[in-house]
Design a protein around this motif. Structure first.
Motif, PDB file in Angstrom:
ATOM      1  N   PHE A  72      39.538  37.464  28.011  1.00 18.76           N
ATOM      2  CA  PHE A  72      38.728  36.840  29.056  1.00 18.76           C
ATOM      3  C   PHE A  72      38.262  37.914  30.043  1.00 18.76           C
ATOM      4  CE2 PHE A  72      41.225  32.532  29.020  1.00 18.76           C
ATOM      5  CZ  PHE A  72      40.713  32.265  27.760  1.00 18.76           C
ATOM      6  N   LYS A  73      37.015  37.834  30.445  1.00 21.28           N
ATOM      7  CA  LYS A  73      36.540  38.660  31.554  1.00 21.28           C
ATOM      8  C   LYS A  73      36.594  37.810  32.817  1.00 21.28           C
ATOM      9  CE  LYS A  73      32.622  41.232  33.427  1.00 21.28           C
ATOM     10  NZ  LYS A  73      31.200  41.624  33.252  1.00 21.28           N
ATOM     11  N   LEU A  74      37.210  38.335  33.873  1.00 20.05           N
ATOM     12  CA  LEU A  74      37.312  37.622  35.143  1.00 20.05           C
ATOM     13  C   LEU A  74      36.275  38.202  36.096  1.00 20.05           C
ATOM     14  CD1 LEU A  74      40.030  37.236  33.606  1.00 20.05           C
ATOM     15  CD2 LEU A  74      41.124  37.034  35.828  1.00 20.05           C
ATOM     16  N   ASP A  75      35.394  37.346  36.582  1.00 20.84           N
ATOM     17  CA  ASP A  75      34.220  37.836  37.301  1.00 20.84           C
ATOM     18  C   ASP A  75      33.968  37.013  38.563  1.00 20.84           C
ATOM     19  OD1 ASP A  75      31.826  38.894  38.112  1.00 20.84           O
ATOM     20  OD2 ASP A  75      30.738  38.448  36.267  1.00 20.84           O
ATOM     21  N   THR A  76      34.151  37.642  39.732  1.00 19.89           N
ATOM     22  CA  THR A  76      33.884  36.944  41.001  1.00 19.89           C
ATOM     23  C   THR A  76      32.386  36.786  41.251  1.00 19.89           C
ATOM     24  OG1 THR A  76      33.962  39.033  42.220  1.00 19.89           O
ATOM     25  CG2 THR A  76      36.014  37.773  42.064  1.00 19.89           C
ATOM     26  N   GLY A  77      31.554  37.475  40.477  1.00 15.42           N
ATOM     27  CA  GLY A  77      30.111  37.349  40.644  1.00 15.42           C
ATOM     28  C   GLY A  77      29.538  36.116  39.983  1.00 15.42           C
ATOM     29  N   ALA A  78      30.333  35.448  39.170  1.00 16.80           N
ATOM     30  CA  ALA A  78      29.881  34.236  38.481  1.00 16.80           C
ATOM     31  C   ALA A  78      30.461  33.010  39.174  1.00 16.80           C
ATOM     32  CB  ALA A  78      30.298  34.265  37.021  1.00 16.80           C
ATOM     33  N   ASN A 170      35.022  29.385  40.091  1.00 21.64           N
ATOM     34  CA  ASN A 170      35.608  28.043  40.124  1.00 21.64           C
ATOM     35  C   ASN A 170      37.030  28.033  39.561  1.00 21.64           C
ATOM     36  OD1 ASN A 170      34.616  28.475  37.460  1.00 21.64           O
ATOM     37  ND2 ASN A 170      34.265  26.298  37.136  1.00 21.64           N
ATOM     38  N   MET A 171      37.251  28.760  38.470  1.00 24.67           N
ATOM     39  CA  MET A 171      38.601  28.808  37.887  1.00 24.67           C
ATOM     40  C   MET A 171      39.505  29.794  38.618  1.00 24.67           C
ATOM     41  SD  MET A 171      38.343  28.283  33.786  1.00 24.67           S
ATOM     42  CE  MET A 171      37.862  26.680  33.116  1.00 24.67           C
ATOM     43  N   LEU A 172      38.926  30.880  39.111  1.00 27.45           N
ATOM     44  CA  LEU A 172      39.731  31.831  39.883  1.00 27.45           C
ATOM     45  C   LEU A 172      40.306  31.163  41.132  1.00 27.45           C
ATOM     46  CD1 LEU A 172      37.395  34.971  39.679  1.00 27.45           C
ATOM     47  CD2 LEU A 172      39.577  34.648  38.491  1.00 27.45           C
ATOM     48  N   LYS A 173      39.484  30.351  41.773  1.00 25.83           N
ATOM     49  CA  LYS A 173      39.930  29.645  42.976  1.00 25.83           C
ATOM     50  C   LYS A 173      40.995  28.615  42.642  1.00 25.83           C
ATOM     51  CE  LYS A 173      38.207  26.779  46.778  1.00 25.83           C
ATOM     52  NZ  LYS A 173      37.002  26.144  47.372  1.00 25.83           N
ATOM     53  N   LYS A 174      40.748  27.835  41.588  1.00 24.69           N
ATOM     54  CA  LYS A 174      41.702  26.785  41.221  1.00 24.69           C
ATOM     55  C   LYS A 174      43.032  27.380  40.758  1.00 24.69           C
ATOM     56  CE  LYS A 174      41.796  22.296  38.997  1.00 24.69           C
ATOM     57  NZ  LYS A 174      40.999  21.298  38.252  1.00 24.69           N
ATOM     58  N   GLY A 175      42.977  28.526  40.047  1.00 21.93           N
ATOM     59  CA  GLY A 175      44.200  29.169  39.579  1.00 21.93           C
ATOM     60  C   GLY A 175      44.869  30.040  40.623  1.00 21.93           C
ATOM     61  N   LYS A 176      44.198  30.216  41.782  1.00 18.16           N
ATOM     62  CA  LYS A 176      44.700  31.049  42.884  1.00 18.16           C
ATOM     63  C   LYS A 176      44.922  32.490  42.423  1.00 18.16           C
ATOM     64  CE  LYS A 176      46.744  27.159  45.351  1.00 18.16           C
ATOM     65  NZ  LYS A 176      47.958  26.569  45.920  1.00 18.16           N
TER      66      LYS A 176
END
Length: 200
Positions: A72-78, A170-176
């Motif tokens: 998975f690529k984790l991207d705060t720009g998306a 959206n998932m980064l926020k929900k997963g903290k």
């Protein structure tokens, strides 16, 4: 008599000016110290929260229903997460939400899986010719750093990208999650097997 009155007025004015200045200084210091306390408290809550987890910009993860680990690529720009999808069946083009969509997920390592999901909504994506096309958004469940996250993901053609799954804000926020851009593959996707089996 006039000079006495003038002297009294002058002293009174001087005293009031001094008192007003003192009041303003005290008020300013009170506000400043109050703001400082608020900031420290906010920072304390955010920095000391046991729920927040630091991860790298690329992590191994799992897609619910797929046995193998996926990069998975984790991207705060998306804003929204995205998954590689070849659309097999979809609702009428005029529908804005509802209906089922069937798609095939694949990646460069030969992993493939067919999913069928309700359409949550459609998003409009600009193309290179000044027009736009519609992309379906569905709910997907991913395991990242030992946490299951269920959130919206748009169905995109990601064949030309290095990573078949992109984890957006959206998932980064929900997963903290907090991303350390200097790191990758920092955590194993060891989510609870019971939840995985019950949701399959």
């Amino acid at each position: 008599m006039d000079e006495i009155l003038k002297s009294m007025k002058s002293k009174f004015s001087l005293h009031m000016t001094y008192a007003a200045k003192r009041f303003c200084v005290v008020l300013f210091m009170s506000l400043l110290s109050g703001a400082g306390c608020s900031i420290q408290q906010t920072q304390g809550v955010s920095l000391n929260s046991a729920d927040i987890k630091t991860v790298g910009w690329v992590e191994n993860g799992k897609i619910l229903g797929v046995e193998k680990d996926i990069k998975f690529k984790l991207d705060t720009g998306a804003k929204t997460s995205s998954i590689n999808a070849e659309i097999l069946e979809k609702p009428d083009d005029k529908s804005e939400s509802g209906g089922m969509i069937k798609f095939r997920y694949t990646n460069t390592e030969g992993v493939t899986k067919i999913f069928e999901r309700p359409v949550e909504r459609w998003v409009r994506i600009k193309d290179g010719e000044g027009g736009y096309f519609r992309r379906a958004v569905v709910k997907m469940k991913f395991c990242v750093a030992g946490r299951w996250i269920e959130e919206e993901a748009n169905l995109a053609d990601r064949d030309d990208f290095n990573y078949s799954v992109l984890i957006g804000r959206n998932m980064l926020k929900k997963g903290k999650f907090v991303i350390n851009s200097a790191e990758s593959f920092t955590a194993k996707p060891n989510c609870q097997a019971e939840e995985k089996q019950s949701e399959s």
